[in-house]
Design an enzyme around this catalytic site. Sequence first.
Site, short mmCIF file in Angstrom:
data_model
loop_
_atom_site.label_atom_id
_atom_site.label_comp_id
_atom_site.label_asym_id
_atom_site.label_seq_id
_atom_site.Cartn_x
_atom_site.Cartn_y
_atom_site.Cartn_z
CB SER A 170 -0.92 0.00 1.22
OG SER A 170 -1.76 1.14 1.22
CG HIS A 193 -4.60 4.74 -2.15
ND1 HIS A 193 -5.60 4.02 -2.79
CD2 HIS A 193 -4.18 3.98 -1.12
CE1 HIS A 193 -5.77 2.88 -2.16
NE2 HIS A 193 -4.93 2.82 -1.15
CG ASN A 216 -4.10 -2.00 -1.19
OD1 ASN A 216 -4.95 -2.81 -1.48
ND2 ASN A 216 -3.25 -2.16 -0.18
NE ARG A 221 -7.79 -5.20 -0.75
CZ ARG A 221 -8.08 -4.14 -1.49
NH1 ARG A 221 -7.14 -3.28 -1.84
NH2 ARG A 221 -9.32 -3.93 -1.88
CG HIS A 236 -19.26 12.97 5.60
ND1 HIS A 236 -18.49 11.92 5.16
CD2 HIS A 236 -18.38 13.96 5.93
CE1 HIS A 236 -17.21 12.25 5.23
NE2 HIS A 236 -17.11 13.48 5.69
N GLY A 284 -5.46 -5.85 14.54
CA GLY A 284 -4.33 -5.62 15.44
C GLY A 284 -3.06 -5.27 14.73
NE ARG A 344 5.58 -0.42 13.44
CZ ARG A 344 6.00 0.69 12.85
NH1 ARG A 344 5.48 1.08 11.70
NH2 ARG A 344 6.96 1.41 13.41
#
Length: 305
Positions: A95, A109, A111, A113, A178, A261, A263
């Site tokens: 990423s 950007h 990414n 995966r 929004h 969880g 980093r």
Amino acid sequence: MNPATDIQRVSDYLTNLQETISSAITRHDPKASLTEDTWEREGGGGGRSRVYNGGEVFEQAGVNYSHVFGDKLPPSATANRPALAGRGFQAMGVSLVFHPNNPYAPTTHCNVRFFIAEKPGEDPVWWFGGGFDLTPYYANREDCIHWHQAAKDACDPYGPDHYQKFKQWCDDYFYLKHRDEPRGIGGLFFDDYNEQDFDHSFAFMQSVGNGFLQAYEPILEKRKHIPYGERERQFQLYRRGRYVEFNLVFDRGTLFGLQSGGRVESILMSMPPNVRWQYNWAPEPGTAEAELYEIYLKKQDWLAP
């Protein structure tokens, strides 16, 4: 398929992609300082983070590789696949986010995966995802056309409908509900990709990963040295606020990283180092800032004649 063999192939490609993109960053911005750290995840796996800043071109540019695993998929990964809840998993990807100094050079950007979910006694379930998108502040049609043509070129060998399908997915995904506005001019977004066979799907993911620099470098080269002043800088900082809002409220990758969880420093590498919000601001009519809203932050076919 042999999962062990294919997982290694994917990992090898992703680590090489991180090296290729890192080399591109230093080629454009040799004075940028690099902070690199290799980390381990308590629940399993780890990664390598590289963040460049303090240079002439990039205020911050980060490119991360991660390969994590665990006994249970987090909720963000099973939202569209509830049958996979409770399976063990491996997830790996690269990423990157680039925040240039120059307001005329767009933020971007990318990414790519791979996920595999496994359960004893059952076949593994795997899929690829990824894409790239562009967030200009002072846009022009030439760059938009080039960006989307590169996206189409990456898609066309793998399916005649891929570009239109994944462009539309990108338009829908990178949308701030929004604010009722897109984050930028889009590009490609795909997920849960498992078509034909592993080799075909893996090749498509590689095409998108390899196509990113072909899409972005020509734009950066043309825009990174355009003179600008405080007005342009303040508008860039204001629009970066939209980037932050999307990543913290909607982005599935951010949510997956936090829920699994991961980093935190690496997950939030995408945040711009400087940003501002201003209450109830609107551009003056007839300005270049207004043009971004009126022309470029609209869903459209950039490759139409």
